[in-house]
Design a protein around this motif. Sequence first.
Motif, PDB file in Angstrom:
ATOM      1  N   ALA A  37       0.889  -1.155   0.000  1.00 19.42           N
ATOM      2  CA  ALA A  37       0.000   0.000   0.000  1.00 19.42           C
ATOM      3  C   ALA A  37       0.929   1.207   0.000  1.00 19.42           C
ATOM      4  CB  ALA A  37      -0.899   0.003   1.227  1.00 19.42           C
ATOM      5  N   ILE A  38       0.613   2.186  -0.805  1.00 16.25           N
ATOM      6  CA  ILE A  38       1.503   3.335  -0.933  1.00 16.25           C
ATOM      7  C   ILE A  38       0.723   4.608  -0.580  1.00 16.25           C
ATOM      8  CG2 ILE A  38       3.179   4.512  -2.408  1.00 16.25           C
ATOM      9  CD1 ILE A  38       3.131   2.021  -4.214  1.00 16.25           C
ATOM     10  N   PRO A  39       0.451   4.819   0.698  1.00 10.00           N
ATOM     11  CA  PRO A  39      -0.328   6.001   1.083  1.00 10.00           C
ATOM     12  C   PRO A  39       0.439   7.312   0.921  1.00 10.00           C
ATOM     13  CG  PRO A  39       0.403   4.817   3.035  1.00 10.00           C
ATOM     14  CD  PRO A  39       0.781   3.975   1.838  1.00 10.00           C
ATOM     15  N   MET A  40       1.765   7.246   0.839  1.00 12.92           N
ATOM     16  CA  MET A  40       2.532   8.494   0.774  1.00 12.92           C
ATOM     17  C   MET A  40       2.227   9.309  -0.479  1.00 12.92           C
ATOM     18  SD  MET A  40       6.474   7.742  -0.073  1.00 12.92           S
ATOM     19  CE  MET A  40       7.028   8.038  -1.707  1.00 12.92           C
ATOM     20  N   LEU A  41       1.796   8.664  -1.558  1.00 11.17           N
ATOM     21  CA  LEU A  41       1.472   9.426  -2.764  1.00 11.17           C
ATOM     22  C   LEU A  41       0.301  10.369  -2.494  1.00 11.17           C
ATOM     23  CD1 LEU A  41       1.844   6.697  -5.533  1.00 11.17           C
ATOM     24  CD2 LEU A  41       3.489   8.433  -4.869  1.00 11.17           C
ATOM     25  N   ALA A  42      -0.766   9.845  -1.920  1.00 18.75           N
ATOM     26  CA  ALA A  42      -1.943  10.668  -1.631  1.00 18.75           C
ATOM     27  C   ALA A  42      -1.638  11.696  -0.543  1.00 18.75           C
ATOM     28  CB  ALA A  42      -3.113   9.788  -1.215  1.00 18.75           C
ATOM     29  N   VAL A  43      -0.919  11.275   0.472  1.00 22.28           N
ATOM     30  CA  VAL A  43      -0.598  12.163   1.589  1.00 22.28           C
ATOM     31  C   VAL A  43       0.241  13.356   1.124  1.00 22.28           C
ATOM     32  CG1 VAL A  43       0.722  12.300   3.751  1.00 22.28           C
ATOM     33  CG2 VAL A  43      -0.795  10.378   3.345  1.00 22.28           C
ATOM     34  N   ARG A  44       1.168  13.110   0.198  1.00 26.54           N
ATOM     35  CA  ARG A  44       2.049  14.184  -0.279  1.00 26.54           C
ATOM     36  C   ARG A  44       1.518  14.866  -1.538  1.00 26.54           C
ATOM     37  NH1 ARG A  44       8.116  13.374   0.560  1.00 26.54           N
ATOM     38  NH2 ARG A  44       7.853  15.573   0.133  1.00 26.54           N
ATOM     39  N   GLY A  45       0.337  14.440  -2.002  1.00 22.14           N
ATOM     40  CA  GLY A  45      -0.254  15.065  -3.183  1.00 22.14           C
ATOM     41  C   GLY A  45       0.458  14.728  -4.476  1.00 22.14           C
ATOM     42  N   ILE A  46       1.091  13.564  -4.524  1.00 23.30           N
ATOM     43  CA  ILE A  46       1.815  13.144  -5.721  1.00 23.30           C
ATOM     44  C   ILE A  46       0.876  12.311  -6.591  1.00 23.30           C
ATOM     45  CG2 ILE A  46       3.773  11.810  -6.588  1.00 23.30           C
ATOM     46  CD1 ILE A  46       5.107  12.296  -3.816  1.00 23.30           C
ATOM     47  N   PRO A  47       0.652  12.709  -7.847  1.00 26.95           N
ATOM     48  CA  PRO A  47      -0.219  11.893  -8.704  1.00 26.95           C
ATOM     49  C   PRO A  47       0.427  10.552  -9.041  1.00 26.95           C
ATOM     50  CG  PRO A  47       0.644  13.792  -9.911  1.00 26.95           C
ATOM     51  CD  PRO A  47       1.149  13.906  -8.503  1.00 26.95           C
ATOM     52  N   HIS A  48      -0.397   9.518  -9.146  1.00 22.88           N
ATOM     53  CA  HIS A  48       0.110   8.184  -9.471  1.00 22.88           C
ATOM     54  C   HIS A  48       0.812   8.156 -10.824  1.00 22.88           C
ATOM     55  CE1 HIS A  48      -1.540   5.906  -6.115  1.00 22.88           C
ATOM     56  NE2 HIS A  48      -2.580   6.721  -6.180  1.00 22.88           N
ATOM     57  N   THR A  49       0.464   9.094 -11.692  1.00 20.95           N
ATOM     58  CA  THR A  49       1.096   9.143 -13.014  1.00 20.95           C
ATOM     59  C   THR A  49       2.566   9.537 -12.933  1.00 20.95           C
ATOM     60  OG1 THR A  49       0.256  11.391 -13.283  1.00 20.95           O
ATOM     61  CG2 THR A  49      -1.041   9.593 -14.264  1.00 20.95           C
ATOM     62  N   ASP A  50       2.992  10.117 -11.813  1.00 22.36           N
ATOM     63  CA  ASP A  50       4.405  10.464 -11.624  1.00 22.36           C
ATOM     64  C   ASP A  50       5.251   9.239 -11.266  1.00 22.36           C
ATOM     65  OD1 ASP A  50       3.730  13.067 -12.109  1.00 22.36           O
ATOM     66  OD2 ASP A  50       4.217  13.816 -10.107  1.00 22.36           O
ATOM     67  N   MET A  51       4.600   8.159 -10.899  1.00 21.13           N
ATOM     68  CA  MET A  51       5.305   6.951 -10.475  1.00 21.13           C
ATOM     69  C   MET A  51       5.686   6.108 -11.688  1.00 21.13           C
ATOM     70  SD  MET A  51       4.046   4.037  -7.738  1.00 21.13           S
ATOM     71  CE  MET A  51       2.574   3.612  -8.666  1.00 21.13           C
ATOM     72  N   ARG A  52       6.936   5.685 -11.706  1.00 27.45           N
ATOM     73  CA  ARG A  52       7.407   4.751 -12.742  1.00 27.45           C
ATOM     74  C   ARG A  52       7.488   3.375 -12.100  1.00 27.45           C
ATOM     75  NH1 ARG A  52      12.400   2.734 -14.265  1.00 27.45           N
ATOM     76  NH2 ARG A  52      13.522   4.097 -12.832  1.00 27.45           N
ATOM     77  N   VAL A  53       6.911   2.388 -12.756  1.00 27.92           N
ATOM     78  CA  VAL A  53       6.898   1.013 -12.252  1.00 27.92           C
ATOM     79  C   VAL A  53       7.743   0.152 -13.176  1.00 27.92           C
ATOM     80  CG1 VAL A  53       5.452  -0.971 -11.677  1.00 27.92           C
ATOM     81  CG2 VAL A  53       4.600   1.344 -11.277  1.00 27.92           C
ATOM     82  N   GLN A  54       8.662  -0.569 -12.580  1.00 29.27           N
ATOM     83  CA  GLN A  54       9.547  -1.450 -13.340  1.00 29.27           C
ATOM     84  C   GLN A  54       9.336  -2.872 -12.828  1.00 29.27           C
ATOM     85  OE1 GLN A  54      13.599  -0.033 -13.918  1.00 29.27           O
ATOM     86  NE2 GLN A  54      14.304  -2.028 -13.205  1.00 29.27           N
ATOM     87  N   VAL A  55       8.928  -3.757 -13.721  1.00 29.74           N
ATOM     88  CA  VAL A  55       8.642  -5.147 -13.359  1.00 29.74           C
ATOM     89  C   VAL A  55       9.628  -6.057 -14.083  1.00 29.74           C
ATOM     90  CG1 VAL A  55       6.908  -6.978 -13.400  1.00 29.74           C
ATOM     91  CG2 VAL A  55       6.194  -4.609 -13.079  1.00 29.74           C
ATOM     92  N   THR A  56      10.209  -6.972 -13.336  1.00 34.00           N
ATOM     93  CA  THR A  56      11.063  -8.002 -13.925  1.00 34.00           C
ATOM     94  C   THR A  56      10.414  -9.344 -13.639  1.00 34.00           C
ATOM     95  OG1 THR A  56      13.013  -6.645 -13.490  1.00 34.00           O
ATOM     96  CG2 THR A  56      13.390  -8.971 -14.009  1.00 34.00           C
ATOM     97  N   ILE A  57      10.161 -10.117 -14.704  1.00 35.34           N
ATOM     98  CA  ILE A  57       9.505 -11.416 -14.592  1.00 35.34           C
ATOM     99  C   ILE A  57      10.482 -12.496 -15.021  1.00 35.34           C
ATOM    100  CG2 ILE A  57       7.697 -12.910 -15.538  1.00 35.34           C
ATOM    101  CD1 ILE A  57       6.509 -10.844 -13.828  1.00 35.34           C
ATOM    102  N   GLY A  58      10.611 -13.532 -14.189  1.00 39.72           N
ATOM    103  CA  GLY A  58      11.439 -14.674 -14.532  1.00 39.72           C
ATOM    104  C   GLY A  58      10.593 -15.910 -14.785  1.00 39.72           C
ATOM    105  N   VAL A  59      10.701 -16.463 -15.996  1.00 40.60           N
ATOM    106  CA  VAL A  59      10.050 -17.727 -16.359  1.00 40.60           C
ATOM    107  C   VAL A  59      11.017 -18.523 -17.231  1.00 40.60           C
ATOM    108  CG1 VAL A  59       7.640 -16.928 -16.226  1.00 40.60           C
ATOM    109  CG2 VAL A  59       8.888 -16.688 -18.368  1.00 40.60           C
ATOM    110  N   GLN A  60      10.784 -19.787 -17.358  1.00 42.36           N
ATOM    111  CA  GLN A  60      11.666 -20.643 -18.148  1.00 42.36           C
ATOM    112  C   GLN A  60      11.642 -20.316 -19.637  1.00 42.36           C
ATOM    113  OE1 GLN A  60      13.899 -23.434 -17.207  1.00 42.36           O
ATOM    114  NE2 GLN A  60      13.806 -21.939 -15.546  1.00 42.36           N
ATOM    115  N   GLU A  61      10.525 -19.791 -20.133  1.00 40.41           N
ATOM    116  CA  GLU A  61      10.430 -19.437 -21.555  1.00 40.41           C
ATOM    117  C   GLU A  61       9.909 -18.001 -21.675  1.00 40.41           C
ATOM    118  OE1 GLU A  61       9.071 -22.508 -24.311  1.00 40.41           O
ATOM    119  OE2 GLU A  61       8.949 -23.887 -22.589  1.00 40.41           O
ATOM    120  N   PRO A  62      10.789 -17.010 -21.461  1.00 34.28           N
ATOM    121  CA  PRO A  62      10.356 -15.616 -21.445  1.00 34.28           C
ATOM    122  C   PRO A  62       9.709 -15.139 -22.749  1.00 34.28           C
ATOM    123  CG  PRO A  62      12.717 -15.806 -20.951  1.00 34.28           C
ATOM    124  CD  PRO A  62      12.194 -17.169 -21.195  1.00 34.28           C
ATOM    125  N   ASP A  63      10.072 -15.734 -23.868  1.00 32.75           N
ATOM    126  CA  ASP A  63       9.496 -15.312 -25.152  1.00 32.75           C
ATOM    127  C   ASP A  63       8.018 -15.677 -25.272  1.00 32.75           C
ATOM    128  OD1 ASP A  63      10.632 -17.980 -25.171  1.00 32.75           O
ATOM    129  OD2 ASP A  63      10.160 -18.070 -27.317  1.00 32.75           O
TER     130      ASP A  63
END
Length: 114
Positions: A37-63
């Motif tokens: 839960a990321i309440p600091m965005l709302a508390v500090r008035g930071i829009p969610h669009t300012d957040m960059r999300v980076q996801v790394t997924i590991g599977v045996q067949e990434p393609d």
Amino acid sequence: MSDQRFIIEMGSGNDQYGMDYTKAAARAIEDAIRHSAIPMLAVRGIPHTDMRVQVTIGVQEPDKLDIDALKSALPRGAATITATHGGLNVHDPDTGNTIVIATAAVEAFLPKQA
């Protein structure tokens, strides 16, 4: 101005019967973000669009991952997803079934504050 990571969560997910790597990866991402839960965005008035999300997924067949489907399931932020070799395939010789296990790291970044 550079970004600063403020959260990292790890998760795992599986597909027990269909060998669907995207389904296992989506469950891993959901597992990771379910713990956050990321309440600091709302508390500090930071829009969610300012957040960059980076996801790394590991599977045996990434393609075999549908990156666009995984990206569209993320609820907030501008997302990038990187597929890499990892996770597990567990074969059951009695049934011929292979369980696909995916791992995920979900990181969130905000512009560095001065």
